[in-house]
Design an enzyme around this catalytic site. Structure first.
Site, mmCIF file in Angstrom:
data_model
loop_
_atom_site.group_PDB
_atom_site.id
_atom_site.type_symbol
_atom_site.label_atom_id
_atom_site.label_comp_id
_atom_site.label_asym_id
_atom_site.label_seq_id
_atom_site.Cartn_x
_atom_site.Cartn_y
_atom_site.Cartn_z
ATOM 1 N N SER A 88 37.997 -5.509 -13.044
ATOM 2 C CA SER A 88 39.378 -5.425 -12.566
ATOM 3 C C SER A 88 40.244 -6.531 -13.136
ATOM 4 C CB SER A 88 39.404 -5.459 -11.035
ATOM 5 O OG SER A 88 38.886 -6.693 -10.551
ATOM 6 N N ASP A 99 36.874 -10.374 -6.780
ATOM 7 C CA ASP A 99 35.986 -11.274 -7.504
ATOM 8 C C ASP A 99 36.310 -11.280 -8.991
ATOM 9 O OD1 ASP A 99 35.134 -8.811 -8.281
ATOM 10 O OD2 ASP A 99 33.094 -9.000 -7.562
ATOM 11 N N ASP A 101 34.369 -10.703 -12.559
ATOM 12 C CA ASP A 101 33.201 -10.350 -13.372
ATOM 13 C C ASP A 101 33.381 -11.035 -14.718
ATOM 14 O OD1 ASP A 101 32.014 -8.478 -11.497
ATOM 15 O OD2 ASP A 101 33.716 -7.186 -11.966
ATOM 16 N N ASP A 154 30.595 -12.952 -10.568
ATOM 17 C CA ASP A 154 29.377 -12.274 -11.013
ATOM 18 C C ASP A 154 29.255 -12.524 -12.509
ATOM 19 O OD1 ASP A 154 29.039 -11.328 -8.440
ATOM 20 O OD2 ASP A 154 30.140 -9.478 -8.853
ATOM 21 N N LYS A 215 42.058 2.657 -6.056
ATOM 22 C CA LYS A 215 41.079 1.699 -5.538
ATOM 23 C C LYS A 215 41.370 1.355 -4.078
ATOM 24 C CE LYS A 215 39.675 -1.735 -7.998
ATOM 25 N NZ LYS A 215 39.589 -2.936 -8.849
ATOM 26 N N TYR A 224 34.069 3.308 -2.068
ATOM 27 C CA TYR A 224 34.130 2.395 -3.207
ATOM 28 C C TYR A 224 32.904 1.493 -3.158
ATOM 29 C CZ TYR A 224 36.173 -0.843 -6.640
ATOM 30 O OH TYR A 224 36.412 -1.611 -7.756
#
Length: 541
Positions: A88, A99, A101, A154, A215, A224
């Site tokens: 995202s 978060d 990634d 992450d 989303k 989701y």
């Protein structure tokens, strides 16, 4: 409107927006801002600080490894690794609390198993601002989970076949995949897929706003979660991108109703493609597995193929099961009905109705409660909870298979934590149980069926699932699992309190509500007289 345009169709309509469509889009964007779906300047600064500090840690890590391997000082000076956000954040649709990634791209002599999961993880554990560090090397895409300055990160790793990683490395070039294992390719594809999606949509701004809406809707409706067998960010992004391709001149207030109309009627397992599937042309000798049911029999079993647009093409919906596909389709149908009502009203408002939360605990009378408990503290709890969560979709599949589809499951992707002061640490997941909707029958037949209330014995199903979860490779003493049948009135108090704190009042039904029982159909007066839980403790190794 065609319910399922062919994959090769470039577009359905080139019609652009009217003044009313632009006004409706402005109202939609205003609603998104009111809902807090855009990050503030302060939050943006925090995320930039996280990435900057993370790049510093990674840069020092690579230089230290390079020096330890005996490379000359000149190479140590050049040694570095890229830290590239994806998901995202890279698509530009991240919101408050979302978060990051991130992918670390390192040189050929820095490996994932020892250097990333052992050395870098150890360095991060000692880094100021890093908390809740949890390496997960056995995941489908190996990852280090952590919080950095309060932001969930992450972190993935990919080693490329280069002694020095250039700052302008082009990951879209297929040659970067040469000599890599499949786990590394999956890690690289997070960045490559995000970039290709943005390249393939005709209007990135319209795509981003529409994806924010979808989303937000998917999270409100509880569909989701890739781990739980629904769709994650990549799956929803590809679906939205496909609609943008079909209506290249449309604005979000036009795209959103078309999104729900198309995918509420989509005939799965026909795949959703943003571009034609590509295979290795043989020149690079990659020969990586590509999703293609014409060539791979296993791919024919996939229920909801949503195919990533870069080589090697993969199905981002590979976790979707019969149970979760049914739930997704039902909710898409609800979204379609709401959007058509908004369209009939001239798009003058009502978008808030689309994002109204689905109240899971008002919908069902019976549930399976799955408790993941750890005696070893928060670190063990996070690890064990994550493993149990990744297995939950198998419980739904077992229940529906063992009851021949006469008992349907709806897995709720959210975990509910017991009170912080309670020990051991415990989190609970819930699966809603229901029976298939029956066609309308004559009153006499319906009354006879009501008297013959069907009961199900799920004890063997729950025990089999529990034993399967206990095969966890990294299981440790104190990690325990309990699966039990509960009615709505018997939900744990901490669930009700968390629902109330979120502004939702749990509706309590009468004690004599009809519900599905997990007890055996043995003709006893009390259908709950037999044990309806599986509480199996794995013996110490």
């Amino acid at each position: 409107m065609a319910s399922q345009p062919p994959p090769q169709a470039e577009h359905i309509s080139l019609v652009g927006p009217t003044a009313a469509d632009l006004e409706a889009t402005a109202r939609l964007e205003s609603l998104l801002r009111e809902e807090g779906l855009y990050v503030t300047d302060e939050e943006t600064a925090v995320r930039e600080e996280v990435l900057r500090d993370l790049r510093g840690v990674v840069d020092r890590w690579v230089k230290r490894l390079t020096r330890q391997r005996g490379y000359p000082d000149g190479m140590v000076d050049q040694a570095t690794a890229l830290v590239l956000p994806f998901g995202s954040y890279r698509l530009g649709v991240h919101g408050r609390g979302s978060d990051i990634d991130a992918l670390v791209v390192g040189p050929s002599y820095v490996d994932r198993d020892r250097d990333f999961f052992f050395v870098l993880a150890g360095t991060l554990a000692e880094t100021a601002g890093v908390t809740e560090l949890q390496p997960v090397p056995s995941a489908h895409v190996p990852v280090i989970n952590m919080r950095f300055h309060g932001v969930q990160v992450d972190l993935l790793y990919a080693r490329v076949c280069l002694p020095v990683v250039p700052g302008d490395l082009d990951l879209s070039d297929r040659s970067v995949l040469r000599g890599l294992d499949l786990a590394t390719v999956r890690s690289l594809n997070g960045v490559r897929v995000a970039d290709e999606i943005l390249r393939l949509v005709p209007d990135a701004g319209a795509f981003r706003t529409t994806l924010r809406c979808v989303k937000h809707w998917a999270k409100a409706r509880g569909v989701y979660s890739n781990v739980a067998g629904f769709l994650g960010g990549v799956g929803w992004a590809i679906l939205v991108a496909r609609v943008c391709q079909l209506y290249p001149n449309a604005v979000p207030s036009m795209l959103l109703p078309r999104f729900f109309r198309i995918f509420a009627q989509w005939r799965w397992p026909n795949p959703v493609l943003l571009r034609a599937i590509e295979h290795d042309d043989g020149k690079l000798g990659l020969h990586l597995p590509v999703w293609d049911p014409r060539r791979n029999p296993r791919d024919r079993t996939h229920l909801m193929p949503i195919v990533t647009p870069v080589y090697p093409c993969m199905n981002s919906g590979y976790n979707v099961s019969q149970a979760t596909l049914r739930v997704i389709t039902e909710h898409l149908g609800v979204g379609d009905a709401v959007c058509q009502g908004i369209v009939k009203a001239g798009g003058a408002g009502g978008w808030g109705e689309l994002f109204r939360p689905f109240h899971f605990f008002d919908e069902y009378k019976s549930y399976l409660q799955v408790d993941a408990t750890a005696l070893g503290g928060e670190v063990d709890h996070r690890e064990w909870k994550g493993w149990v969560e990744s297995r939950l979709r198998l419980l739904s599949a077992r229940v529906e298979a063992d009851t021949s589809g006469k008992l349907l499951c709806h897995l709720h992707p959210q975990a509910y934590a017991a009170e912080p002061h309670e020990r051991p640490c415990k989190s609970s997941f819930f699966v809603g149980l229901s029976k298939p909707k029956q066609r309308r029958r004559r009153p006499a037949v319906a009354a006879a069926q009501q008297k013959q209330k069907q009961l199900f014995d799920l004890r063997a199903t729950m025990e089999g699932f529990t034993q399967e979860v206990y095969t966890y490779e990294y299981w440790r003493t104190g990690m325990e699992l309990k699966v039990a049948h509960v009615s709505r009135k018997d939900l744990p108090s901490y669930v009700a309190r968390q629902l109330r704190s979120g502004g939702h009042q749990l509706k309590r039904k009468r004690v004599d509500d009809e519900s599905c029982s997990s007890s055996p159909s043995d003709g006893s007066d009390d259908p709950r007289s037999s044990s309806s839980s599986a509480d199996i403790k794995r013996p110490a190794a």
